[in-house]
Enzyme design. Structure first.
Site, PDB file in Angstrom:
ATOM      1  N   THR A 199      30.317  13.970   7.068  1.00 38.79           N
ATOM      2  CA  THR A 199      29.597  14.086   5.895  1.00 38.79           C
ATOM      3  C   THR A 199      29.818  15.207   5.133  1.00 38.79           C
ATOM      4  O   THR A 199      29.930  16.217   5.597  1.00 38.79           O
ATOM      5  CB  THR A 199      28.294  13.891   6.482  1.00 38.79           C
ATOM      6  OG1 THR A 199      28.010  12.572   7.282  1.00 38.79           O
ATOM      7  CG2 THR A 199      27.259  14.072   5.112  1.00 38.79           C
ATOM      8  N   ARG A 227      25.890  -0.671   9.909  1.00 38.53           N
ATOM      9  CA  ARG A 227      25.312   0.523  10.731  1.00 38.53           C
ATOM     10  C   ARG A 227      25.239   1.425   9.503  1.00 38.53           C
ATOM     11  O   ARG A 227      26.241   1.735   8.550  1.00 38.53           O
ATOM     12  CB  ARG A 227      26.355   1.138  11.541  1.00 38.53           C
ATOM     13  CG  ARG A 227      25.607   2.300  12.334  1.00 38.53           C
ATOM     14  CD  ARG A 227      26.157   3.444  11.619  1.00 38.53           C
ATOM     15  NE  ARG A 227      25.805   4.813  12.152  1.00 38.53           N
ATOM     16  CZ  ARG A 227      26.234   6.019  11.534  1.00 38.53           C
ATOM     17  NH1 ARG A 227      26.668   6.165  10.391  1.00 38.53           N
ATOM     18  NH2 ARG A 227      25.684   7.223  12.331  1.00 38.53           N
ATOM     19  N   GLY A 229      23.693   5.318   8.520  1.00 39.67           N
ATOM     20  CA  GLY A 229      23.411   6.873   9.238  1.00 39.67           C
ATOM     21  C   GLY A 229      22.362   7.383   8.594  1.00 39.67           C
ATOM     22  O   GLY A 229      21.564   6.754   7.977  1.00 39.67           O
ATOM     23  N   ASP A 230      22.276   8.769   8.968  1.00 41.53           N
ATOM     24  CA  ASP A 230      21.152   9.614   8.205  1.00 41.53           C
ATOM     25  C   ASP A 230      21.591   9.804   6.686  1.00 41.53           C
ATOM     26  O   ASP A 230      20.783  10.239   5.966  1.00 41.53           O
ATOM     27  CB  ASP A 230      21.167  10.829   8.906  1.00 41.53           C
ATOM     28  CG  ASP A 230      22.468  11.722   9.171  1.00 41.53           C
ATOM     29  OD1 ASP A 230      23.669  11.109   9.033  1.00 41.53           O
ATOM     30  OD2 ASP A 230      22.479  12.977   8.937  1.00 41.53           O
ATOM     31  N   GLY A 251      26.919  15.327  10.970  1.00 43.60           N
ATOM     32  CA  GLY A 251      26.919  14.772  12.579  1.00 43.60           C
ATOM     33  C   GLY A 251      26.508  13.570  12.666  1.00 43.60           C
ATOM     34  O   GLY A 251      26.331  12.658  11.884  1.00 43.60           O
TER      35      GLY A 251
HETATM   36  N1  GLY Z   1      25.932  11.791   9.448  1.00 38.66           N
HETATM   37  C1  GLY Z   1      26.734  10.736   8.961  1.00 38.66           C
HETATM   38  C2  GLY Z   1      26.641   9.586   9.796  1.00 38.66           C
HETATM   39  O1  GLY Z   1      26.276   9.724  10.934  1.00 38.66           O
HETATM   40  O2  GLY Z   1      26.949   8.521   9.256  1.00 38.66           O
END
Ligand code: GLY
Length: 340
Positions: A199, A227, A229-230, A251
């Site tokens: 990221t 999926r 992510g954050d 991460g």
């Molecule tokens: N930090 C990016 C992800 O886990 O997709």
């Protein structure tokens, strides 16, 4: 020989043996505005792009978008259409952006659109919503003039995907990102073809003292199709409170989401913690959930407060970040980490 001279001579003998990273670790991290800070070594070039806006008296929100666009337009393992595919062979992009007035926009599971951060900004500025995902996000992007691109994987991604299909195993590997040279346009890949994340996070303060941030990624390589992510989650991958500070993360996104990571960092700064202390508290919160498991993945937080002070902290060593201001020109810092 005077005592002073002897001391200076001794000091001079010491200087060459101090590693450069050490010097950067102990450097004064307060800054003058404007300032832009970005994750990983490739943040140097991202900051350069953002600086073209900031140095001209431009707004932080424009600067972080420009920085994010730069890396999205670069062939790269971890951001944009050249990034890692999921396990079904599709590149799916996540991004979010937030300004100094709690305005925010976010896009997730977006395919075939080059600049997800700009789609996120359009959502922020032209819709009553914060987040659009998948086909809906694509439909919206097309309505705003974005074009379909990247129907095929980049050459490098094709090769890696083929490799991955041989075993079809997802093995998290700490710090894939640090293998990516800031000067290189060549994607960073691990020798064994494995990936885990991630990221580009950028936080900036403009001449006016206003804060903004952006976060953009192709996410975890070989993730399950669908999926997220954050990175597109406000309060996880990015949070900005113009009275307090801004934070972003990189991460393993699942672990960041679990503790509302960047919101936690900003709240810690609100309680008076320095940016680095605030990031450390968030990291410790993740580690303490399961210290053994935490040895296997990386999460790093990066923060900037309203005074222009900045800092970072990660679970594992190797989380670098880049800073650009009138004081720090393209400096890369190595963050401290929970595990040494
Ligand atoms: N930090 C990016 C992800 O886990 O997709």
């Amino acid at each position: 020989m005077s005592k002073r001279r002897t001391f200076i001579q001794q000091l001079a003998m010491l200087v060459p043996v101090i590693p450069v990273w050490k010097i950067l670790e102990f450097k004064d991290k307060s800054a003058t505005k404007p300032i832009t800070i970005a994750t990983w070594d490739s943040g140097v070039e991202v900051n350069e792009a953002a600086w073209t806006v900031l140095s001209d008296g431009g707004k932080a929100i424009d600067a972080v978008e420009k920085g994010a666009n730069f890396i999205e337009n670069t062939i790269n393992c971890c951001v944009g259409l050249g990034g890692n595919p999921d396990r079904d062979g599709f590149v799916t992009l996540d991004a979010c952006i937030m300004d100094d007035k709690y305005n925010c926009g976010s896009v997730a599971f977006l395919q075939n659109i080059r600049n997800p951060i700009s789609v996120a900004r359009k959502i922020m500025e032209t819709t009553p919503h914060v987040m659009l995902v998948g086909d809906g996000a694509k439909k919206f992007a097309l309505s705003q003039g974005f074009k379909i691109e990247g129907k095929r994987l980049s050459k490098q991604a094709q090769k890696e995907y083929k490799n991955w299909l041989k075993t079809s195993q997802y093995k998290p590997t700490v710090n894939i990102e640090q293998t990516q040279s800031s000067k290189s346009k060549v994607p960073a890949r691990l020798q064994d073809g494995s990936y885990n994340h991630d990221t580009m996070g950028i936080v900036a303060m403009d001449q006016n003292g206003d804060l903004s941030g952006a976060c953009t990624t192709s996410g975890m390589g070989f993730k399950m199709h669908g999926r997220v992510g954050d990175s597109p989650i406000i309060g996880a991958g990015l949070y900005v409170d113009n009275a307090i500070g801004a934070a972003t993360s990189s991460g393993q996104g699942e672990e960041v989401i679990r503790i509302c990571g960047t919101h936690t960092v900003v709240e810690m700064m609100r309680l008076g913690k320095s940016p680095e202390e605030a990031c450390r508290i968030a990291v410790e919160r993740i580690v303490l959930i399961n210290p053994e498991k935490a040895r296997l993945f990386q999460v790093g937080f990066l923060a900037l407060n309203k005074q222009g002070e900045y800092g970072a902290y990660a679970i594992q060593p190797g989380f670098n970040y880049a800073v650009k201001s009138n004081k720090d020109d393209g400096v890369i810092f190595k963050s401290d980490s929970y595990f040494k």
